[in-house]
Design an enzyme around this catalytic site. Sequence first.
Site, mmCIF file in Angstrom:
data_model
loop_
_atom_site.group_PDB
_atom_site.id
_atom_site.type_symbol
_atom_site.label_atom_id
_atom_site.label_comp_id
_atom_site.label_asym_id
_atom_site.label_seq_id
_atom_site.Cartn_x
_atom_site.Cartn_y
_atom_site.Cartn_z
ATOM 1 N N ASN A 12 -9.439 -0.815 27.124
ATOM 2 C CA ASN A 12 -9.720 0.667 27.309
ATOM 3 C C ASN A 12 -10.867 1.179 27.101
ATOM 4 O OD1 ASN A 12 -6.490 0.279 25.869
ATOM 5 N ND2 ASN A 12 -6.917 0.588 28.114
ATOM 6 N N TYR A 13 -11.574 0.455 25.614
ATOM 7 C CA TYR A 13 -12.642 0.835 25.205
ATOM 8 C C TYR A 13 -13.877 0.486 26.156
ATOM 9 C CZ TYR A 13 -9.506 0.732 21.398
ATOM 10 O OH TYR A 13 -8.211 0.878 20.510
ATOM 11 N N ASP A 29 -13.802 -5.653 21.132
ATOM 12 C CA ASP A 29 -13.339 -6.060 20.032
ATOM 13 C C ASP A 29 -14.331 -6.841 19.292
ATOM 14 O OD1 ASP A 29 -10.758 -5.284 20.271
ATOM 15 O OD2 ASP A 29 -9.935 -7.023 20.445
ATOM 16 N N LEU A 80 0.966 -1.092 0.002
ATOM 17 C CA LEU A 80 0.009 -0.126 0.037
ATOM 18 C C LEU A 80 0.746 1.235 0.122
ATOM 19 C CD1 LEU A 80 -2.888 -1.011 2.451
ATOM 20 C CD2 LEU A 80 -2.951 -0.829 0.026
ATOM 21 N N GLY A 105 -4.941 2.264 21.723
ATOM 22 C CA GLY A 105 -5.971 1.518 22.942
ATOM 23 C C GLY A 105 -6.275 0.140 22.448
ATOM 24 N N HIS A 106 -6.785 -0.569 23.511
ATOM 25 C CA HIS A 106 -7.391 -1.977 23.123
ATOM 26 C C HIS A 106 -8.694 -2.245 23.742
ATOM 27 C CE1 HIS A 106 -3.928 -3.792 21.220
ATOM 28 N NE2 HIS A 106 -3.145 -3.323 21.777
#
Length: 378
Positions: free
Chosen positions: A128-129, A155, A60, A124-125
């Site tokens: 965290n969300y 996720d 890309l 973040g992961h």
Amino acid sequence: MGPLAGYRIIELAGIGPGPFCGMMLSDMGAEVIRVERPVKNGRRPRDVLARNRKSLAVDLKHPDGVETVLRLCEGADALFEGFRPGVTERLGIGPEDCMGRNPKLVYGRMTGWGQDGPMAQAAGHDINYIGLSGALHAIGRAGERPVPPLNLVGDFGGGGMLLAYGLVCGLLEAQRSGKGQVVDAAMVDGAASLMAMFFAFAAQGAFKPERGTNLLDGGAHFYDTYETADGEHICIGSIEPQFYALLVEKADLDPEQFAPQMDPSKWPELKAALTEVFKSKTQAEWCKIMEGTDVCFAPVLSIFDAPKHPHNVARKTFVDVEGLVQPAPAPRFSRTEPGIRSGARIPGEDSEDVLRSFDFSDAEIAALVTGGAVTKAG
């Protein structure tokens, strides 16, 4: 041939929620093309999330690689990516670039924080969300710290599944309007959405901020997990009065002692008593007594044991694909049955086939490979 057969979707390959979204769409019959980074001496990954797709390896950062993706967009119904906000724009394959080639294209964006807001550019992961959404605070034992529920809530439930839903909604709308649009799927939004019922409970005064003290968070003795005599566990969800009465009967509990089912002040005492009761027999013994009844009971199985359970075997909930045991496509359809056509592919394994299917000539494909914009596996 699943219900999404006939749709062509481009997946700019990433990790976690993006591949899960691609798995869901491809399981349902969509032709999902994974655009992946070129790798040397690639091996076929044992990756359930990458099943059912063809792989096209594209650089890309190469101008011709960017042009290749834009040409794919001309013949696709949707594209989705999981980079930080602004990354695809800098690469030249952002929404304006891609929808400029195909105004009907639905462009899905998967992030943790969303495309805007003060934290949009922060790393973040999942943890965290869901921490910011209100979900993590509610999960855990009384008097203890919050417990991460794997990375299922952010996720997957609030991320990849939300994006798949958003893309299908966008595709349905595009059929009527003839116009594409951008789908901004943020895990913090999705996790918050999954908490809708608990916001309703809180508004009704039926949910306390102290975790582990509520009806569905392990506070109630009749909705929890318990250890058995052999160190295994079972779970019960005997909420309704008739199911609770059956629990009392099957577990040979004292009806008078366990009568105040919905009195939270009695829950700790009744939970302690029930803990001792369930420790008196093995998991298998409790299954013989309660499994299949209206107690609302099940053994707590590991991912290694769940595929062997007779109910899961009967329904073919798990399948073996190329030696890898994995969940079967869900949900099920009576007429357009979804299925697994292949396991994960080596990055670039299908580069030539994919490009030909998008009307690239053999000369164009050869030039892309020679120039390094596209890579073939092997």
